[in-house]
Design a protein around this motif. Structure first.
Motif, mmCIF file in Angstrom:
data_model
loop_
_atom_site.group_PDB
_atom_site.id
_atom_site.type_symbol
_atom_site.label_atom_id
_atom_site.label_comp_id
_atom_site.label_asym_id
_atom_site.label_seq_id
_atom_site.Cartn_x
_atom_site.Cartn_y
_atom_site.Cartn_z
ATOM 1 N N LYS A 46 0.977 -1.036 0.058
ATOM 2 C CA LYS A 46 -0.097 0.074 -0.112
ATOM 3 C C LYS A 46 0.813 1.391 0.079
ATOM 4 O O LYS A 46 1.839 1.262 0.677
ATOM 5 C CB LYS A 46 -0.835 -0.061 1.423
ATOM 6 C CG LYS A 46 -1.808 1.063 1.241
ATOM 7 C CD LYS A 46 -2.525 1.035 2.470
ATOM 8 C CE LYS A 46 -2.741 2.380 3.369
ATOM 9 N NZ LYS A 46 -3.172 3.503 2.370
ATOM 10 N N LEU A 112 -0.144 4.983 -7.416
ATOM 11 C CA LEU A 112 0.268 5.403 -6.213
ATOM 12 C C LEU A 112 0.105 4.735 -4.940
ATOM 13 O O LEU A 112 1.021 4.867 -4.097
ATOM 14 C CB LEU A 112 -0.272 6.990 -5.921
ATOM 15 C CG LEU A 112 -0.253 8.009 -6.998
ATOM 16 C CD1 LEU A 112 -1.088 9.228 -6.761
ATOM 17 C CD2 LEU A 112 1.129 8.213 -7.134
ATOM 18 N N VAL A 116 -7.536 -1.002 1.003
ATOM 19 C CA VAL A 116 -8.663 -2.188 1.148
ATOM 20 C C VAL A 116 -9.585 -1.573 0.340
ATOM 21 O O VAL A 116 -10.367 -2.720 -0.521
ATOM 22 C CB VAL A 116 -9.077 -2.020 2.372
ATOM 23 C CG1 VAL A 116 -10.203 -3.119 2.706
ATOM 24 C CG2 VAL A 116 -7.823 -2.425 3.569
ATOM 25 N N PHE A 117 -9.874 -0.493 0.021
ATOM 26 C CA PHE A 117 -11.147 -0.062 -0.837
ATOM 27 C C PHE A 117 -10.771 0.414 -2.163
ATOM 28 O O PHE A 117 -11.955 0.615 -3.130
ATOM 29 C CB PHE A 117 -11.485 1.221 -0.173
ATOM 30 C CG PHE A 117 -12.283 0.768 1.154
ATOM 31 C CD1 PHE A 117 -13.462 0.393 1.309
ATOM 32 C CD2 PHE A 117 -11.595 0.820 2.260
ATOM 33 C CE1 PHE A 117 -13.778 0.122 2.473
ATOM 34 C CE2 PHE A 117 -11.870 0.424 3.557
ATOM 35 C CZ PHE A 117 -13.310 -0.087 3.432
ATOM 36 N N SER A 118 -9.513 0.548 -2.866
ATOM 37 C CA SER A 118 -9.431 1.202 -4.005
ATOM 38 C C SER A 118 -7.915 0.999 -4.584
ATOM 39 O O SER A 118 -6.879 0.648 -3.777
ATOM 40 C CB SER A 118 -9.599 2.555 -3.990
ATOM 41 O OG SER A 118 -8.634 3.502 -3.200
ATOM 42 N N VAL A 120 -5.122 3.694 -6.049
ATOM 43 C CA VAL A 120 -5.051 5.221 -6.373
ATOM 44 C C VAL A 120 -3.857 5.229 -7.441
ATOM 45 O O VAL A 120 -2.833 4.920 -7.410
ATOM 46 C CB VAL A 120 -4.736 5.937 -5.033
ATOM 47 C CG1 VAL A 120 -4.632 7.359 -5.484
ATOM 48 C CG2 VAL A 120 -5.684 5.620 -4.257
ATOM 49 N N VAL A 170 -8.708 17.751 0.878
ATOM 50 C CA VAL A 170 -8.186 17.666 -0.693
ATOM 51 C C VAL A 170 -9.553 17.890 -1.455
ATOM 52 O O VAL A 170 -10.636 17.809 -0.834
ATOM 53 C CB VAL A 170 -7.888 16.062 -0.857
ATOM 54 C CG1 VAL A 170 -9.216 15.047 -0.711
ATOM 55 C CG2 VAL A 170 -7.277 15.865 -2.233
ATOM 56 N N PHE A 186 -9.297 13.616 -7.728
ATOM 57 C CA PHE A 186 -8.791 14.529 -6.808
ATOM 58 C C PHE A 186 -7.591 15.590 -7.651
ATOM 59 O O PHE A 186 -7.055 15.066 -8.406
ATOM 60 C CB PHE A 186 -8.093 13.986 -5.791
ATOM 61 C CG PHE A 186 -9.131 13.050 -4.799
ATOM 62 C CD1 PHE A 186 -10.037 13.686 -4.244
ATOM 63 C CD2 PHE A 186 -9.410 11.534 -4.936
ATOM 64 C CE1 PHE A 186 -10.907 12.714 -3.226
ATOM 65 C CE2 PHE A 186 -10.134 11.014 -4.379
ATOM 66 C CZ PHE A 186 -11.084 11.538 -3.538
ATOM 67 N N ASN A 239 -3.170 9.307 5.869
ATOM 68 C CA ASN A 239 -4.412 10.100 5.213
ATOM 69 C C ASN A 239 -4.117 11.544 5.142
ATOM 70 O O ASN A 239 -5.033 12.362 5.068
ATOM 71 C CB ASN A 239 -5.740 9.793 5.688
ATOM 72 C CG ASN A 239 -6.181 8.366 5.280
ATOM 73 O OD1 ASN A 239 -5.718 7.774 4.732
ATOM 74 N ND2 ASN A 239 -7.017 7.742 6.265
ATOM 75 N N ILE A 252 -6.928 13.573 3.139
ATOM 76 C CA ILE A 252 -7.556 12.988 2.130
ATOM 77 C C ILE A 252 -8.559 11.747 2.854
ATOM 78 O O ILE A 252 -8.492 11.658 4.170
ATOM 79 C CB ILE A 252 -6.443 12.338 1.116
ATOM 80 C CG1 ILE A 252 -5.712 11.370 1.907
ATOM 81 C CG2 ILE A 252 -5.746 13.427 0.268
ATOM 82 C CD1 ILE A 252 -4.813 10.434 1.114
HETATM 83 N N1 LIG Z 1 -4.794 13.559 -3.984
HETATM 84 C C1 LIG Z 1 -3.610 12.683 -3.607
HETATM 85 N N2 LIG Z 1 -2.588 13.174 -4.121
HETATM 86 C C2 LIG Z 1 -1.478 12.407 -3.962
HETATM 87 N N3 LIG Z 1 -1.466 11.113 -3.423
HETATM 88 C C3 LIG Z 1 -2.971 10.472 -3.008
HETATM 89 C C4 LIG Z 1 -3.992 11.440 -3.272
HETATM 90 N N4 LIG Z 1 -4.670 10.684 -2.796
HETATM 91 C C5 LIG Z 1 -4.396 9.363 -2.247
HETATM 92 N N5 LIG Z 1 -3.095 9.423 -2.570
HETATM 93 C C6 LIG Z 1 -2.183 8.139 -2.052
HETATM 94 O O1 LIG Z 1 -3.106 7.126 -2.354
HETATM 95 C C7 LIG Z 1 -3.060 6.426 -0.846
HETATM 96 C C8 LIG Z 1 -4.291 5.824 -0.684
HETATM 97 O O2 LIG Z 1 -5.446 6.633 -0.492
HETATM 98 P P1 LIG Z 1 -6.707 6.664 0.257
HETATM 99 O O3 LIG Z 1 -6.437 6.433 1.640
HETATM 100 O O4 LIG Z 1 -7.714 7.775 -0.108
HETATM 101 O O5 LIG Z 1 -7.184 5.137 -0.431
HETATM 102 P P2 LIG Z 1 -8.089 4.136 0.372
HETATM 103 O O6 LIG Z 1 -8.457 2.998 -0.652
HETATM 104 O O7 LIG Z 1 -9.131 4.477 1.096
HETATM 105 O O8 LIG Z 1 -6.898 3.238 1.346
HETATM 106 P P3 LIG Z 1 -7.243 2.618 2.956
HETATM 107 O O9 LIG Z 1 -8.009 1.338 2.427
HETATM 108 O O10 LIG Z 1 -5.619 2.479 3.230
HETATM 109 O O11 LIG Z 1 -7.959 3.617 3.595
HETATM 110 C C9 LIG Z 1 -2.882 7.416 0.127
HETATM 111 O O12 LIG Z 1 -2.142 7.095 1.313
HETATM 112 C C10 LIG Z 1 -1.869 8.580 -0.894
HETATM 113 O O13 LIG Z 1 -0.314 7.948 -0.728
#
Ligand SMILES: Nc1ncnc2c1ncn2[C@@H]1O[C@H](COP(=O)(O)OP(=O)(O)OP(=O)(O)O)[C@@H](O)[C@H]1O
Length: 426
Positions: A46, A112, A116-118, A120, A170, A186, A239, A252
């Motif tokens: 991650k 990036l 767990v959810f996506s 990026v 964000v 974003f 985050n 974020i």
């Molecule tokens: N706007 C952004 N600019 C740069 N990097 C970003 C941005 N948004 C997300 N990221 C990168 O992507 C990672 C995952 O984003 P995010 O936490 O929104 O996804 P998630 O699927 O909800 O993750 P988790 O399951 O861990 O909560 C962040 O920790 C960051 O490194």
């Protein structure tokens, strides 16, 4: 990041179906450099720094043809004998994208990170040339619902601003649906504070002036989130993202966020190391949970170490007692889960493994006053700092103490934190 066990990570967004959370394999992410140098890629991770991805997606022709038939626009697949989405997704519903692929009007650059959810990815808006970041939500019905909720929250947060107001949250630019995946677009930032600490401050932390600047922006963000009547509920260094120049941060991941009236009592909300005591004890909670998390982040930013690295919720309470002393009795009496951690006389029952029996046992652990000190956490024995920094470090200690007051009603508010001496320039 091991700020909480993966099981807890899954539970904290309680509305997600258990089945949807099963991750048999992580999305296939290969670093570009590894591909070029013909090296074996490291295991997917991650938020890995600058990675690239080359995975096997179906040919564009096939997928466009499928899209034209309009049968894959929702999670309902018309012909049950053919699972069309399998072609585009891995076994766990992560979208297998290609670098260079165009999704809607966005061209994908590189992955990036994946949570767990996506997944990026960074991308470019082909119409405006603007750099963006796209969160491609996993193709699972309950994650899609959670993504829709995240969009609603982001709209509230983003709309509740006047022109040029700095919210340090964000900005959502767009959202669209692509091959059964909800995609949220974003503004592009650089890296998370978790990555920044790993890169520049592992076990030593960031400079006092950087912590001061980030702290101020974090409290501006908290004030804005509170004014929007939202709880973020998952503030942690992963985050919080910084811009390229490292002088601006944004909060974020509003995927766990909700409105205050929706607060559901669950002991797993917020990643464990940043989880406030009222959550663990099962009390009604509000904006003060985010202040607690920010307090933990500030300590971590300055030291590169976790302030409360509890292995379980019970272990978190032990750490709270050691640093903060006993809980107010009236707080314990109102707590739904008090009997999980305290006996009838409200003495803390520490859970530990019996080394002979190898079973879990509870032992009374009566703490009448703090035995650990946040100043010592910030400045362990032997660490030398210039005299002129000492005053600021004491102010930082005071701010962290105020963010981590056990009783949420007595915890500092974002507005009061903005007036705290630590945030004033040196
Ligand atoms: N706007 C952004 N600019 C740069 N990097 C970003 C941005 N948004 C997300 N990221 C990168 O992507 C990672 C995952 O984003 P995010 O936490 O929104 O996804 P998630 O699927 O909800 O993750 P988790 O399951 O861990 O909560 C962040 O920790 C960051 O490194």
């Amino acid at each position: 990041m091991d700020s909480c066990s993966s099981e807890e990570d899954l539970k904290k967004r309680g509305k997600i179906d258990k089945e949807d959370l099963k991750v048999k394999s992580k999305p296939e992410i290969k670093p570009a450099t590894a591909a070029i140098k013909n090296e074996a890629p490291p295991p997917p991770k991650k938020s890995a720094p600058v990675l690239d991805m080359f995975s096997d997606s179906p040919s564009d022709e096939t997928s466009e043809a499928l899209q034209d038939t309009n049968i894959v626009d929702t999670n309902v697949i018309v012909n049950p004998s053919i699972n069309l989405s399998e072609n585009w997704d891995d076994a766990d519903g992560y979208y297998k994208f290609k670098v260079g692929e165009i999704m809607d009007k966005y061209q994908i650059f590189e992955p990036l990170g994946s949570g767990v959810f996506s997944t990026v990815v960074s991308a470019k808006n082909t119409k405006t040339n603007e750099d963006v970041v796209i969160k491609i939500i996993r193709n699972r019905p309950s994650m899609n619902r959670a993504g829709q909720k995240e969009i609603e929250i982001l709209q509230k947060i983003n709309n509740n601003t006047s022109a040029n107001q700095k919210t340090h949250c964000v900005q959502m630019k767009d959202h669209f649906s692509y091959r059964n995946h909800l995609c949220i677009v974003f503004e592009a930032m650089s890296m998370s504070l978790h990555q920044l600490i790993k890169k520049f401050g592992k076990n030593v932390g960031l400079s006092l002036s950087a912590v001061r600047v980030y702290a101020k922006q974090l409290f501006i963000a908290l004030k804005h989130i509170k004014n929007s009547k939202i709880l973020h509920s998952d503030i942690k260094p992963d985050n919080i993202v910084v811009n390229e120049a490292k002088n601006t941060i944004k909060i974020i991941d509003f995927g766990s966020a909700g409105e205050t009236h929706e607060s559901e009592i669950t002991p797993y909300l917020v990643s464990r190391f940043y989880r406030a005591p009222e959550i663990i004890l099962g009390l009604k909670y509000d904006y003060a949970i985010d202040v607690w998390s920010v307090g933990c982040c500030l300590a971590e930013l300055f030291t590169g170490r976790f302030l409360f690295p509890g292995k379980t919720n019970n272990d978190m309470i032990r750490l709270f007692l050691e640093y903060k002393g006993p809980f107010p009795k009236k707080m314990l009496k109102r707590s739904q889960f008090v009997s999980n951690h305290f006996n009838d006389n409200l003495v803390f029952m520490k859970q530990e493994v019996d080394s002979i029996e190898k079973t879990m046992r509870k032992v009374p652990y009566d703490v009448t006053k703090p035995t650990k000190d946040i100043l010592h956490f910030l400045l362990p024995k032997g660490v030398q700092v210039p005299d002129q920094d000492m005053k600021k470090i004491n102010q930082l200690k005071d701010l962290i103490e105020k963010c981590t007051v056990l009783d949420p009603e007595k915890r500092i508010t974002p507005q009061d934190a903005l007036n705290h001496d630590f945030l004033k320039p040196f």
